[in-house]
Write a protein that holds these residues in place. Structure first.
Motif, PDB file in Angstrom:
ATOM      1  N   UNK A  58       0.962  -1.297   0.122  1.00  0.00           N
ATOM      2  CA  UNK A  58       0.069   0.121   0.031  1.00  0.00           C
ATOM      3  C   UNK A  58       0.947   1.378   0.032  1.00  0.00           C
ATOM      4  N   UNK A  59       1.719   1.233   0.989  1.00  0.00           N
ATOM      5  CA  UNK A  59       2.805   2.492   1.145  1.00  0.00           C
ATOM      6  C   UNK A  59       3.344   2.644  -0.307  1.00  0.00           C
ATOM      7  N   UNK A  60       4.112   1.504  -0.982  1.00  0.00           N
ATOM      8  CA  UNK A  60       4.882   1.777  -2.243  1.00  0.00           C
ATOM      9  C   UNK A  60       3.810   2.241  -3.332  1.00  0.00           C
ATOM     10  N   UNK A  61       2.659   1.843  -3.440  1.00  0.00           N
ATOM     11  CA  UNK A  61       1.469   2.281  -4.080  1.00  0.00           C
ATOM     12  C   UNK A  61       1.509   3.861  -4.122  1.00  0.00           C
ATOM     13  N   UNK A  62       1.106   4.199  -2.705  1.00  0.00           N
ATOM     14  CA  UNK A  62       1.110   5.493  -2.303  1.00  0.00           C
ATOM     15  C   UNK A  62       2.200   6.454  -2.707  1.00  0.00           C
ATOM     16  N   UNK A  63       3.233   5.845  -2.508  1.00  0.00           N
ATOM     17  CA  UNK A  63       4.395   6.599  -2.826  1.00  0.00           C
ATOM     18  C   UNK A  63       4.759   6.918  -4.353  1.00  0.00           C
ATOM     19  N   UNK A  64       4.822   5.953  -4.916  1.00  0.00           N
ATOM     20  CA  UNK A  64       5.369   5.652  -6.613  1.00  0.00           C
ATOM     21  C   UNK A  64       4.262   5.964  -7.464  1.00  0.00           C
ATOM     22  N   UNK A  65       2.856   5.730  -7.109  1.00  0.00           N
ATOM     23  CA  UNK A  65       1.805   5.791  -7.850  1.00  0.00           C
ATOM     24  C   UNK A  65       1.188   4.296  -8.307  1.00  0.00           C
ATOM     25  N   UNK A  66       2.001   3.408  -8.020  1.00  0.00           N
ATOM     26  CA  UNK A  66       1.380   2.150  -8.454  1.00  0.00           C
ATOM     27  C   UNK A  66       2.472   0.901  -7.851  1.00  0.00           C
ATOM     28  N   UNK A  67       1.947  -0.384  -7.603  1.00  0.00           N
ATOM     29  CA  UNK A  67       2.837  -1.303  -7.249  1.00  0.00           C
ATOM     30  C   UNK A  67       2.217  -2.481  -7.624  1.00  0.00           C
ATOM     31  N   UNK A  68       3.222  -3.621  -7.983  1.00  0.00           N
ATOM     32  CA  UNK A  68       2.691  -4.897  -8.479  1.00  0.00           C
ATOM     33  C   UNK A  68       2.486  -5.664  -7.266  1.00  0.00           C
ATOM     34  N   UNK A  69       1.191  -6.141  -7.180  1.00  0.00           N
ATOM     35  CA  UNK A  69       0.766  -6.992  -5.975  1.00  0.00           C
ATOM     36  C   UNK A  69       1.195  -8.346  -6.041  1.00  0.00           C
ATOM     37  N   UNK A  70       0.921  -8.934  -7.249  1.00  0.00           N
ATOM     38  CA  UNK A  70       1.300 -10.431  -7.406  1.00  0.00           C
ATOM     39  C   UNK A  70       1.365 -10.772  -8.829  1.00  0.00           C
ATOM     40  N   UNK A  71       1.831 -11.909  -9.296  1.00  0.00           N
ATOM     41  CA  UNK A  71       1.827 -12.304 -10.742  1.00  0.00           C
ATOM     42  C   UNK A  71       1.461 -13.503 -10.723  1.00  0.00           C
ATOM     43  N   UNK A  72       0.607 -14.036 -11.640  1.00  0.00           N
ATOM     44  CA  UNK A  72      -0.032 -15.307 -11.786  1.00  0.00           C
ATOM     45  C   UNK A  72      -0.781 -15.504 -13.179  1.00  0.00           C
ATOM     46  N   UNK A  73      -1.575 -16.536 -13.145  1.00  0.00           N
ATOM     47  CA  UNK A  73      -2.201 -16.937 -14.598  1.00  0.00           C
ATOM     48  C   UNK A  73      -3.362 -15.815 -14.655  1.00  0.00           C
TER      49      UNK A  73
END
Ligand code: TYC
Length: 103
Positions: A58-73
């Protein structure tokens, strides 16, 4: 010798290509309205994260604008992105998760 028992060796051996299914990233987008605790709660509920992992994303998205949460099919990524976005919508927040193919 009865019959033809000559063994022919193929000159070209074709290796069947098995394509790996493409993986998708679920991305969390920042906004100015969704409370931080609500974002963390959604990450924990939908992506089965610990409080600590949810808060860091959450903090990464807040500071950078977006954040990868997970990688999956693809099907999992699209379903989870929609579930998480819908939780925000139901609570009246513009919280947004997207799913996009990995390069
Ligand atoms: N920026 C929001 C706030 O300050 C919190 C927030 C963080 C919202 C991450 C969305 O993906 C997000 N209340």
């Amino acid at each position: 010798m009865a019959g033809n028992s000559t063994q022919l060796t193929p000159k070209v051996v074709t290796k069947p290509k098995v394509e790996r299914p493409r993986l998708y990233k679920v991305i969390l987008l920042n906004d100015d309205y969704t409370p931080r605790d609500f974002v963390t709660m959604v990450l924990k509920a939908v992506f089965r994260m610990s409080e600590d992992a949810g808060r860091r994303i959450m903090i990464t998205a807040h500071q950078k604008g977006s954040c990868v949460v997970t990688v999956c099919p693809r099907d999992v990524a699209e379903t989870k992105a929609k579930e998480a976005t819908d939780l925000g919508k139901e609570a009246g927040f513009p919280l947004m998760f997207t799913a996009e193919p990995e390069e």
